[in-house]
Design an enzyme around this catalytic site. Structure first.
Site, mmCIF file in Angstrom:
data_model
loop_
_atom_site.group_PDB
_atom_site.id
_atom_site.type_symbol
_atom_site.label_atom_id
_atom_site.label_comp_id
_atom_site.label_asym_id
_atom_site.label_seq_id
_atom_site.Cartn_x
_atom_site.Cartn_y
_atom_site.Cartn_z
ATOM 1 N N ARG A 1 -2.523 -10.350 2.751
ATOM 2 C CA ARG A 1 -1.128 -9.928 2.874
ATOM 3 C C ARG A 1 -0.293 -10.964 3.619
ATOM 4 O O ARG A 1 0.882 -11.193 3.270
ATOM 5 C CB ARG A 1 -1.060 -8.573 3.586
ATOM 6 C CG ARG A 1 -1.642 -7.430 2.757
ATOM 7 C CD ARG A 1 -1.871 -6.196 3.593
ATOM 8 N NE ARG A 1 -0.622 -5.629 4.075
ATOM 9 C CZ ARG A 1 -0.532 -4.852 5.146
ATOM 10 N NH1 ARG A 1 -1.624 -4.573 5.861
ATOM 11 N NH2 ARG A 1 0.614 -4.353 5.518
ATOM 12 N N LYS B 1 7.933 -3.959 12.423
ATOM 13 C CA LYS B 1 9.168 -3.554 11.754
ATOM 14 C C LYS B 1 9.324 -2.030 11.721
ATOM 15 O O LYS B 1 10.403 -1.518 12.000
ATOM 16 C CB LYS B 1 9.202 -4.096 10.322
ATOM 17 C CG LYS B 1 9.191 -5.611 10.218
ATOM 18 C CD LYS B 1 9.395 -6.078 8.793
ATOM 19 C CE LYS B 1 8.296 -5.603 7.846
ATOM 20 N NZ LYS B 1 6.956 -6.129 8.209
ATOM 21 N N ARG C 1 -4.898 2.904 7.683
ATOM 22 C CA ARG C 1 -4.590 2.557 6.305
ATOM 23 C C ARG C 1 -5.686 1.679 5.714
ATOM 24 O O ARG C 1 -6.250 0.823 6.383
ATOM 25 C CB ARG C 1 -3.244 1.828 6.238
ATOM 26 C CG ARG C 1 -2.070 2.764 6.331
ATOM 27 C CD ARG C 1 -0.764 2.055 6.561
ATOM 28 N NE ARG C 1 -0.575 0.875 5.707
ATOM 29 C CZ ARG C 1 0.516 0.127 5.759
ATOM 30 N NH1 ARG C 1 1.479 0.414 6.612
ATOM 31 N NH2 ARG C 1 0.638 -0.923 4.966
ATOM 32 N N ARG D 1 11.307 -8.040 -0.415
ATOM 33 C CA ARG D 1 10.152 -8.848 -0.037
ATOM 34 C C ARG D 1 10.114 -10.181 -0.781
ATOM 35 O O ARG D 1 9.260 -11.011 -0.477
ATOM 36 C CB ARG D 1 8.854 -8.079 -0.296
ATOM 37 C CG ARG D 1 8.639 -6.933 0.677
ATOM 38 C CD ARG D 1 7.260 -6.335 0.509
ATOM 39 N NE ARG D 1 7.026 -5.267 1.481
ATOM 40 C CZ ARG D 1 5.883 -4.605 1.578
ATOM 41 N NH1 ARG D 1 4.881 -4.910 0.769
ATOM 42 N NH2 ARG D 1 5.730 -3.651 2.468
ATOM 43 N N ARG E 1 -3.676 -0.192 14.221
ATOM 44 C CA ARG E 1 -2.567 0.606 13.716
ATOM 45 C C ARG E 1 -3.064 1.931 13.146
ATOM 46 O O ARG E 1 -4.117 1.997 12.524
ATOM 47 C CB ARG E 1 -1.804 -0.171 12.640
ATOM 48 C CG ARG E 1 -0.553 0.546 12.170
ATOM 49 C CD ARG E 1 0.415 -0.369 11.462
ATOM 50 N NE ARG E 1 -0.100 -0.893 10.205
ATOM 51 C CZ ARG E 1 0.643 -1.617 9.377
ATOM 52 N NH1 ARG E 1 1.886 -1.922 9.690
ATOM 53 N NH2 ARG E 1 0.125 -2.051 8.246
#
Length: 210
Positions: free
Chosen positions: A167, A13, A156, A88, A123
């Protein structure tokens, strides 16, 4: 264009939102980046949010909604915006509706869970401006530094496998129902996100522009 980006964590996203931001000349509003900025600056809201994020849980609605409302009132959002990471939950979507903000399209990027876990392990994020990269799919042209501001790239804390699975569980139980919510409103667009970065962008442009 007023656009909402949906999809599981790691669906792409943030990367696609930036591409669309450049294409349409509208700002990307990343809830995650705003919240992480508050955490980094150790604001009262940031300290509250950190306790939830460290456990892989969602930040409470009232905190997120307050942040979003302030951001959307700024001048650069008057010609449109892209919401990445909000809403969300159904209550957040209803709160957004109650603000009188009409959304043109809600884009759902679909990616299999196993591929997401693989993706998130690679990432990287800029420690200063929050720009996102991936070591394989979208590497920074500046190596281990941000190609925009030259600050170091970091992994992260919530991108470890256990937190990723947590998650994803939260996404499926709390965020995925938004797909049906916006489908019923008639403004849902779906794009497959399992191919290359370019293929996903092409799929998104096709569903947004016909």
């Amino acid at each position: 264009m007023k656009l909402i980006m949906l999809g599981a964590p790691g669906a792409g996203k943030g990367t696609q939102a930036q591409i669309l931001s450049d294409r349409y000349g509208i700002p990307t509003i990343s809830t995650g980046a705003i919240i992480r900025g508050a955490i980094k600056n150790e604001t009262p809201t940031g300290k509250m949010a950190k306790a939830y994020i460290d456990k892989g849980e969602l930040v409470p609605d009232e905190v997120v909604i307050g942040i979003i409302k302030e951001r959307l009132s700024e001048s650069d959002c008057q010609s449109g915006f892209i919401l990445d990471g909000f809403p969300r939950t159904i209550p957040q979507a209803e709160a957004l509706d109650s603000l009188g903000i009409e959304i043109d399209k809600v884009l759902d990027i679909e990616v299999d869970d196993d591929l997401i876990i693989t993706r998130l392990s690679g990432r990287r994020e800029c420690s200063k401006c929050g720009a996102t990269y991936h070591v394989a799919n979208n590497p920074s042209k500046a190596g281990d530094k941000c190609e925009r501001c030259a600050s170091p790239l970091v992994t992260r804390a919530d991108d470890n496998p256990e937190t990723i699975k947590s998650r994803l569980d939260i996404y499926h139980s709390q965020t995925e129902p938004l797909i049906e919510y916006y489908k019923n409103k008639g403004n849902l667009a779906v794009a497959q996100g399992e191919g290359s970065l370019e293929a996903t962008t092409d799929a998104i442009i096709k569903v947004l522009e016909g």
